[in-house]
Design a protein around this motif. Sequence first.
Motif, PDB file in Angstrom:
ATOM      1  N   ALA A 150     -46.311   3.882 -25.338  1.00 43.61           N
ATOM      2  CA  ALA A 150     -46.342   5.328 -25.594  1.00 43.61           C
ATOM      3  C   ALA A 150     -47.629   5.971 -25.099  1.00 43.61           C
ATOM      4  O   ALA A 150     -47.617   7.118 -24.644  1.00 43.61           O
ATOM      5  CB  ALA A 150     -46.156   5.600 -27.090  1.00 43.61           C
ATOM      6  N   ARG A 151     -48.764   5.253 -25.156  1.00 38.14           N
ATOM      7  CA  ARG A 151     -50.026   5.836 -24.707  1.00 38.14           C
ATOM      8  C   ARG A 151     -50.008   6.096 -23.194  1.00 38.14           C
ATOM      9  O   ARG A 151     -50.525   7.104 -22.724  1.00 38.14           O
ATOM     10  CB  ARG A 151     -51.191   4.927 -25.091  1.00 38.14           C
ATOM     11  N   LYS A 152     -49.396   5.179 -22.450  1.00 37.62           N
ATOM     12  CA  LYS A 152     -49.277   5.384 -21.002  1.00 37.62           C
ATOM     13  C   LYS A 152     -48.335   6.548 -20.702  1.00 37.62           C
ATOM     14  O   LYS A 152     -48.599   7.354 -19.796  1.00 37.62           O
ATOM     15  CB  LYS A 152     -48.781   4.110 -20.321  1.00 37.62           C
ATOM     16  N   ILE A 195     -35.380   5.356 -37.452  1.00 37.09           N
ATOM     17  CA  ILE A 195     -35.732   6.450 -36.547  1.00 37.09           C
ATOM     18  C   ILE A 195     -37.253   6.554 -36.512  1.00 37.09           C
ATOM     19  O   ILE A 195     -37.903   6.652 -37.559  1.00 37.09           O
ATOM     20  CB  ILE A 195     -35.135   7.791 -37.013  1.00 37.09           C
ATOM     21  N   LEU A 196     -37.816   6.527 -35.326  1.00 34.10           N
ATOM     22  CA  LEU A 196     -39.266   6.613 -35.152  1.00 34.10           C
ATOM     23  C   LEU A 196     -39.613   7.934 -34.484  1.00 34.10           C
ATOM     24  O   LEU A 196     -38.967   8.334 -33.505  1.00 34.10           O
ATOM     25  CB  LEU A 196     -39.772   5.450 -34.297  1.00 34.10           C
ATOM     26  N   SER A 197     -40.633   8.611 -35.007  1.00 37.65           N
ATOM     27  CA  SER A 197     -41.033   9.925 -34.492  1.00 37.65           C
ATOM     28  C   SER A 197     -42.485   9.908 -34.032  1.00 37.65           C
ATOM     29  O   SER A 197     -43.327   9.235 -34.639  1.00 37.65           O
ATOM     30  CB  SER A 197     -40.839  10.998 -35.564  1.00 37.65           C
ATOM     31  N   GLU A 200     -43.849  12.810 -27.950  1.00 39.44           N
ATOM     32  CA  GLU A 200     -42.781  12.005 -27.384  1.00 39.44           C
ATOM     33  C   GLU A 200     -41.512  12.206 -28.207  1.00 39.44           C
ATOM     34  O   GLU A 200     -41.579  12.464 -29.418  1.00 39.44           O
ATOM     35  CB  GLU A 200     -43.161  10.520 -27.405  1.00 39.44           C
ATOM     36  N   PRO A 201     -40.337  12.098 -27.586  1.00 35.89           N
ATOM     37  CA  PRO A 201     -39.089  12.253 -28.346  1.00 35.89           C
ATOM     38  C   PRO A 201     -38.864  11.094 -29.318  1.00 35.89           C
ATOM     39  O   PRO A 201     -39.400   9.991 -29.131  1.00 35.89           O
ATOM     40  CB  PRO A 201     -38.016  12.272 -27.254  1.00 35.89           C
ATOM     41  N   GLN A 257     -32.145  -0.062 -28.679  1.00 37.77           N
ATOM     42  CA  GLN A 257     -33.056   1.071 -28.742  1.00 37.77           C
ATOM     43  C   GLN A 257     -32.382   2.264 -28.078  1.00 37.77           C
ATOM     44  O   GLN A 257     -31.912   2.177 -26.948  1.00 37.77           O
ATOM     45  CB  GLN A 257     -34.346   0.707 -28.005  1.00 37.77           C
ATOM     46  N   PHE A 258     -32.314   3.391 -28.794  1.00 36.41           N
ATOM     47  CA  PHE A 258     -31.621   4.574 -28.286  1.00 36.41           C
ATOM     48  C   PHE A 258     -32.633   5.707 -28.083  1.00 36.41           C
ATOM     49  O   PHE A 258     -33.353   6.071 -29.007  1.00 36.41           O
ATOM     50  CB  PHE A 258     -30.541   5.025 -29.270  1.00 36.41           C
ATOM     51  N   GLU A 259     -32.640   6.275 -26.886  1.00 36.34           N
ATOM     52  CA  GLU A 259     -33.565   7.365 -26.585  1.00 36.34           C
ATOM     53  C   GLU A 259     -32.855   8.634 -26.124  1.00 36.34           C
ATOM     54  O   GLU A 259     -33.481   9.691 -26.061  1.00 36.34           O
ATOM     55  CB  GLU A 259     -34.577   6.919 -25.528  1.00 36.34           C
TER      56      GLU A 259
END
Length: 278
Positions: free
Chosen positions: A8-10, A218-220, A226-227, A240-242
């Motif tokens: 996520a940082r990248k 669910i991760l926020s 980020e979504p 993993q669902f995006e």
Amino acid sequence: MDRPKPNARKRLLANKLRRLREDAGLTQVEAGEPMRFNKNKMSRIELGHLPDYNGFLALLDRYGVIVSDYDDWVRQYDRAWEKGWWHAYGLNDQGYIALEADADEVREYQLGFVPGLLQTEAGMRAAFADARDPLSGRRLENEIAVRLRRQARLTEDPPLEYHAIIDESVLRRPDLLPDDQCAQLEQIIKRAELPNVTVQVVPINHGIHSGRNGSFIILSYPRLREPDIAYIEHGFGSLQFEKAKDVHTARLAFRHLADLAYDEPDSIRLIRQVITET
């Protein structure tokens, strides 16, 4: 072969680079031309596959960032390449741990087990011993250390916002010895006292409901802009669902289960009742 997805940082830094390019009024082709970065390479960069250090500085120069502002950008670049604490335990950036480590909020519905972030060490050992691939020795101790490190985020600053919805059947399963089971239930109550933790219980008397289909998370990432990500672990692996549609469905399911569940005070009263019956 598909490239591993950047952490996520990248991705956050890549999004900032994209906005710099857009603010400069450049297309990807125009931006990459002086560095001989073709459109494909620029597209990969803006998805999080960052260039080397010199290439990164060249992009900053191309986008008109003044040299006196480089230090902050370089700190972000260095942090994006840092290995997460989980690497010390033999884990990479592609599993759930890396997703959770960058999240600011986690919502979890659990049908089968006490959620890992609420487990006692005895509960962890029982869960790992009963896994499809039972753990022992060094592997077991590493997994316990990882889970304890994850739990530390509930009390660190800034704390992880955590909302757990647990099926009542989880509380009543005799997975542990009576004393350990009581300690596990007390641990859930103790965690629920934290201002950043919410615990709800779906009572058995609701009968059949959508949550019977299985557990999910669910991760926020509001801080990283980020979504959300929806995550499901099953007997043969994980998914993993995006896609926005899939994550929206998960959010609706979680809200529905939160409505079905007791509110937190009533949930805690139920847990205390189960303790007296154990």
